[in-house]
Design an enzyme around this catalytic site. Structure first.
Site, PDB file in Angstrom:
ATOM      1  N   ARG A  75       0.882  -1.177   0.000  1.00 34.79           N
ATOM      2  CA  ARG A  75       0.000   0.000   0.000  1.00 34.79           C
ATOM      3  C   ARG A  75       0.913   1.219   0.000  1.00 34.79           C
ATOM      4  O   ARG A  75       1.767   1.349   0.870  1.00 34.79           O
ATOM      5  CB  ARG A  75      -0.877  -0.035   1.250  1.00 34.79           C
ATOM      6  N   GLU A 134     -10.995   5.144  -5.433  1.00 39.86           N
ATOM      7  CA  GLU A 134     -11.349   3.727  -5.581  1.00 39.86           C
ATOM      8  C   GLU A 134     -11.608   3.442  -7.059  1.00 39.86           C
ATOM      9  O   GLU A 134     -11.927   4.351  -7.831  1.00 39.86           O
ATOM     10  CB  GLU A 134     -12.595   3.408  -4.747  1.00 39.86           C
ATOM     11  N   ARG A 173      -0.907  -5.526   4.623  1.00 41.59           N
ATOM     12  CA  ARG A 173      -0.135  -4.951   3.517  1.00 41.59           C
ATOM     13  C   ARG A 173       1.054  -4.155   4.063  1.00 41.59           C
ATOM     14  O   ARG A 173       0.951  -3.529   5.114  1.00 41.59           O
ATOM     15  CB  ARG A 173      -1.001  -3.999   2.685  1.00 41.59           C
TER      16      ARG A 173
END
Length: 192
Positions: A78, A86, A120
């Site tokens: 990330r 998004e 992540r």
């Protein structure tokens, strides 16, 4: 009027001394406790800094990639300091495409200190020394994620904030919209 006897005065003095001793012990215990708390908070170590090198094998969206290290372990990364639209949001696919133009198939230097709640790696990602997180902001395809800005060093925090301001002023990328919806609001409204 009754005059206290010598023994009564001695007893009263002993009780007073005992009360004073208890008070001093309580004050000292409070000082020790607060000193220990100060030591505990001041002794927090700076997070351990890690560097990973890997080939970017997948771009999920405008702020998430997969990289394969030399042992062929895949890492979900990330991008730190930014939040991109998004995929289902306006500019979401354009943000992903812009990030892919920088990283897809390239060897990335991944600098990180933590993993997020999804496991992540949260990292600053560099391609040939260029900060692609910053490039996403400059191109108007990500916000500077101010919620986590204190996790950035002062230099990056200033660069990212300045890049977002510049992209807004120049109406680049998602800033072409008069009021683009930040992804954190989009996720809250759409439950993603």
């Amino acid at each position: 009027m009754k005059i206290a006897s010598n023994s009564d005065a001695i007893r009263a003095l002993a009780v007073l001394r005992l009360a004073l001793l208890v008070l001093l012990l309580l004050v000292y215990a409070g000082e020790v406790g607060s000193t220990a708390a100060r030591l505990e908070t001041s002794d927090r170590r700076a997070p351990t800094f890690h560097v990973l090198t890997g080939k970017v094998v997948k771009v999920v969206d405008g702020d998430t990639i997969y990289a394969l290290d030399e042992s062929l372990t895949e890492h979900k990364v990330r991008l730190a300091g930014i939040d991109a639209p998004e995929k289902t949001q306006p500019y979401g696919l354009a943000s992903r495409k812009h990030l892919a133009s920088w990283v897809a198939g390239n060897t990335a230097t991944i600098q990180y200190t933590k993993h997020d709640r999804y496991g992540r790696i949260v990292a600053k990602v560099l391609i040939d020394g260029v900060d692609v997180c910053l490039e996403q902001i400059k191109a108007g395809f990500a916000w500077h994620y101010k919620k986590y800005q204190n996790e950035q060093d002062a230099r990056d925090r200033a660069l990212y904030a300045q890049a977002e301001t510049q992209a807004r002023v120049e109406r680049i990328g998602l800033w072409r919209d008069n009021r683009p919806t930040p992804p954190w609001d989009f996720r809250r409204l759409h439950g993603s």
